[in-house]
Design a protein around this motif. Structure first.
Motif, PDB file in Angstrom:
ATOM      1  N   LYS A   1     -38.837   4.755  77.371  1.00 35.85           N
ATOM      2  CA  LYS A   1     -37.425   4.893  77.836  1.00 35.85           C
ATOM      3  C   LYS A   1     -36.550   3.971  76.738  1.00 35.85           C
ATOM      4  O   LYS A   1     -35.850   4.662  75.995  1.00 35.85           O
TER       5      LYS A   1
ATOM      6  N   PHE B   1     -38.942  11.333  71.459  1.00 32.19           N
ATOM      7  CA  PHE B   1     -38.929  12.703  70.800  1.00 32.19           C
ATOM      8  C   PHE B   1     -37.573  12.611  69.537  1.00 32.19           C
ATOM      9  O   PHE B   1     -37.933  13.333  68.624  1.00 32.19           O
ATOM     10  N   THR B   2     -36.953  11.418  69.678  1.00 34.43           N
ATOM     11  CA  THR B   2     -35.792  11.494  68.539  1.00 34.43           C
ATOM     12  C   THR B   2     -36.855  10.499  67.526  1.00 34.43           C
ATOM     13  O   THR B   2     -36.557  10.505  66.328  1.00 34.43           O
TER      14      THR B   2
ATOM     15  N   THR C   1     -37.694  10.558  77.666  1.00 33.28           N
ATOM     16  CA  THR C   1     -38.362  10.732  76.566  1.00 33.28           C
ATOM     17  C   THR C   1     -37.594  10.937  75.422  1.00 33.28           C
ATOM     18  O   THR C   1     -37.887  11.224  74.268  1.00 33.28           O
ATOM     19  N   GLN C   2     -36.221  10.716  75.595  1.00 35.58           N
ATOM     20  CA  GLN C   2     -35.289  11.058  74.417  1.00 35.58           C
ATOM     21  C   GLN C   2     -35.633  10.102  73.110  1.00 35.58           C
ATOM     22  O   GLN C   2     -35.596  10.627  72.198  1.00 35.58           O
ATOM     23  N   GLN C   3     -35.893   8.862  73.443  1.00 37.95           N
ATOM     24  CA  GLN C   3     -36.065   8.213  72.565  1.00 37.95           C
ATOM     25  C   GLN C   3     -37.373   8.604  71.729  1.00 37.95           C
ATOM     26  O   GLN C   3     -37.499   8.426  70.417  1.00 37.95           O
TER      27      GLN C   3
ATOM     28  N   TYR D   1     -36.301  13.263  83.180  1.00 38.77           N
ATOM     29  CA  TYR D   1     -37.555  13.277  82.253  1.00 38.77           C
ATOM     30  C   TYR D   1     -36.885  13.331  80.747  1.00 38.77           C
ATOM     31  O   TYR D   1     -37.422  12.639  79.973  1.00 38.77           O
ATOM     32  N   ASN D   2     -35.769  13.880  80.607  1.00 40.82           N
ATOM     33  CA  ASN D   2     -35.071  13.803  79.354  1.00 40.82           C
ATOM     34  C   ASN D   2     -34.591  12.257  79.020  1.00 40.82           C
ATOM     35  O   ASN D   2     -34.782  12.099  77.707  1.00 40.82           O
ATOM     36  N   GLU D   3     -34.229  11.584  79.989  1.00 43.44           N
ATOM     37  CA  GLU D   3     -33.753  10.264  79.640  1.00 43.44           C
ATOM     38  C   GLU D   3     -34.979   9.363  79.225  1.00 43.44           C
ATOM     39  O   GLU D   3     -34.753   8.435  78.544  1.00 43.44           O
TER      40      GLU D   3
ATOM     41  N   ASN E   1     -31.676  14.517  85.315  1.00 45.77           N
ATOM     42  CA  ASN E   1     -32.329  14.672  84.155  1.00 45.77           C
ATOM     43  C   ASN E   1     -33.193  13.418  83.666  1.00 45.77           C
ATOM     44  O   ASN E   1     -33.356  13.178  82.564  1.00 45.77           O
TER      45      ASN E   1
END
Length: 516
Positions: free
Chosen positions: A343, A260-261, A256-258, A252-254, A250
């Motif tokens: 990140k 896109f949040t 880009t999470q911040q 990519y999500n880790e 995971n």
């Protein structure tokens, strides 16, 4: 200066290198001495982990910090020398800095640098205000990363020239060691060999063979890890510490999470409905600006200028293949910085030191090139002559600043703890809002916390603050309202003593419970 340059030119390169390494050890030792025990907040984790390893409690040590090579080395030095844990960490800093300097010089020589370039490189690194003047004295794993990061580059360049298995082996061992100090070093281990496919004048089969040769140890290690996971049910990728961050499915999500949040916040609260579609681009542009500013800060504006000129005139200064390899290393460093800030939304200048070291190598070549103008009698070169002399004087002053004793107030937290230990003769309970203050007081390790103010507020709200007779609390001029707030909340306490930092921007206040 002409006489000095003539002596430099006539010196044996090996003896010159040895002399510089000895000077590096003396500088590193002096920097440790003038700290008088000051540490970085992260150092508390490493030192506590080292203490637990020494006691044989590896499980607890890994819980304190899950990437334990640095702590393990501190423990080994402690047990071999009987030095304290703290002094053992200082000894390691001296050793690592010396290795870094030696490898720095080796890269310069592999790039075609002569004695003048070696001396220029040493002067640049010794005078560096951030790398040498700031980070070196912090007792961090970064120094180990610098040492093995630079050593890995030495062996990679040597492998590129020789194609020997021994150089391939030591390149990988050094890069793996660098990774065990800082996980982002794995990017160099993975990506740098890929450069072999792009600049070599060879067949694809020859390039592939060379690529596999300089990756054989990594391939074996990856195969062993995944085999162990398949064979032993108790093992998962999490069992291998921070490697889980790299091999996560995971990832990519880790990363880009911040981003896109927080982009909707940027969109709605900052840009507004007419510009809301540019939120992500705006954040990314800010990231680029931060990386540039941090790189300039860590490297130094003069070194940036010298490196730029060296790159501009590289054909006359630097070996082409080595320049290409160093350019790829710099690119990987920039990518690393970009991934980290994306990140975590944080980018310490320490994370761009790898890039700074490469730029300093480039800058050494152009500074050495300028040395020739100090011997020039031609009126047309007088400006370059005096500019070069000014740069050298500026760097010597930077070196002097690095090694001179710290200003009054530098150790203000330690001063506060020392005063309280003398004043609190009955060893009444003390509350510390900072993990470093606890370390200075030899108080038991209770973990670390991100926000001292939040921790203090929680302690006040649940009335646990009344369990203490003394409080050691940090204050900042930027948040003066907090001290006024505490004056209202801590009615049962009075200010016993205040210790101010340099320039009075920060302070530590010791509160004592009223005896009335």
């Amino acid at each position: 200066m002409t006489n000095i340059l003539n002596k430099v030119d006539a010196a044996n390169p090996n003896k010159l290198t040895l002399a510089i390494v000895i000077v590096a050890m003396l500088i590193a030792a002096q920097l440790q001495y003038i700290q008088h025990g000051w540490i970085n907040p992260d150092s508390v984790l490493y030192l506590e982990s080292a203490r637990l390893i020494t006691a044989g409690d590896w499980q607890s040590a890994v819980k304190v910090f899950n990437w334990p090579l640095y702590s393990a080395l501190i423990s080994i030095v402690h047990q071999l020398t009987s030095l304290s844990i703290h002094h053992s960490a200082q000894a390691l800093s001296v050793i690592f800095y010396s290795i870094a300097i030696y490898s720095f010089i080796q890269i310069i020589q592999l790039a075609g640098g002569n004695n003048r370039v070696i001396v220029a490189g040493a002067l640049i690194l010794f005078s560096a205000q951030y790398v040498t003047g700031d980070v070196l004295q912090m007792l961090l794993r970064d120094e180990g990363f610098w040492a093995f990061f630079l050593t890995s580059i030495v062996f990679f360049i040597r492998f590129d020239k020789s194609n020997h298995y021994s150089d391939a082996l030591f390149w990988q061992l050094s890069a793996i060691a660098a990774t065990l100090f800082r996980i982002e070093a794995i990017a160099y281990l993975v990506a740098l060999p890929l450069s072999l496919f792009f600049y070599q004048h060879a067949t694809f089969y020859q390039k592939l063979k060379q690529f596999l040769k300089c990756n054989f140890l990594s391939i074996i290690a990856i195969f062993a890890i995944f085999t162990a996971i398949l064979v032993f049910d108790s093992l998962t990728m999490k069992s291998f510490g921070r490697l889980n961050e790299v091999f996560s499915l995971n990832v990519y999500n880790e990363l880009t999470q911040q981003l896109f949040t927080k982009s909707p916040i940027m969109s709605n609260q900052v840009l507004g409905r007419f510009l809301d579609e540019f939120a992500v681009q705006g954040i990314l542009m800010t990231f680029i600006y931060v990386i540039v500013v941090k790189s300039i800060s860590a490297t130094g504006i003069i070194n940036i200028a010298l490196a730029t000129l060296a790159i501009r005139f590289r054909n006359n200064l630097i070996h082409n293949k080595v320049f290409y390899i160093l350019a790829v290393v710099a690119l990987i460093a920039v990518i690393n910085s970009t991934l980290i800030i994306t990140k975590a939304f944080v980018l310490s200048s320490r994370y761009v030191v790898a890039l700074s070291l490469v730029l300093m190598i480039f800058s050494a070549f152009y500074l050495a090139h300028l040395f020739q103008y100090t011997q020039a009698q031609n009126k047309n070169n007088q400006k370059k002559k005096w500019l070069t002399i000014a740069i050298v004087i500026f760097m010597l002053l930077g070196l002097l600043k690095n090694i001179l004793p710290k200003q009054d107030g530098y150790n203000y937290v330690q001063d506060a703890v020392t005063w309280l230990k003398t004043y609190n003769i009955h060893n009444k309970p003390v509350f510390y809002d900072d993990t470093r203050a606890r370390y200075y007081a030899n108080a038991p390790f209770i973990g670390t916390w991100d926000d001292s103010w939040v921790m203090l507020m929680d302690t006040i709200k649940n009335n646990q603050i009344n369990q203490y007779d003394f409080l050691i609390i940090h204050h900042s001029a930027k948040q003066a309202d907090r001290e006024a707030y505490l004056a209202k909340e801590l009615k049962e306490f009075k200010i016993a003593k205040r210790f101010n930092a340099t320039k009075n921007k920060k302070s530590v206040v010791i509160y004592q419970k009223n005896t009335n």
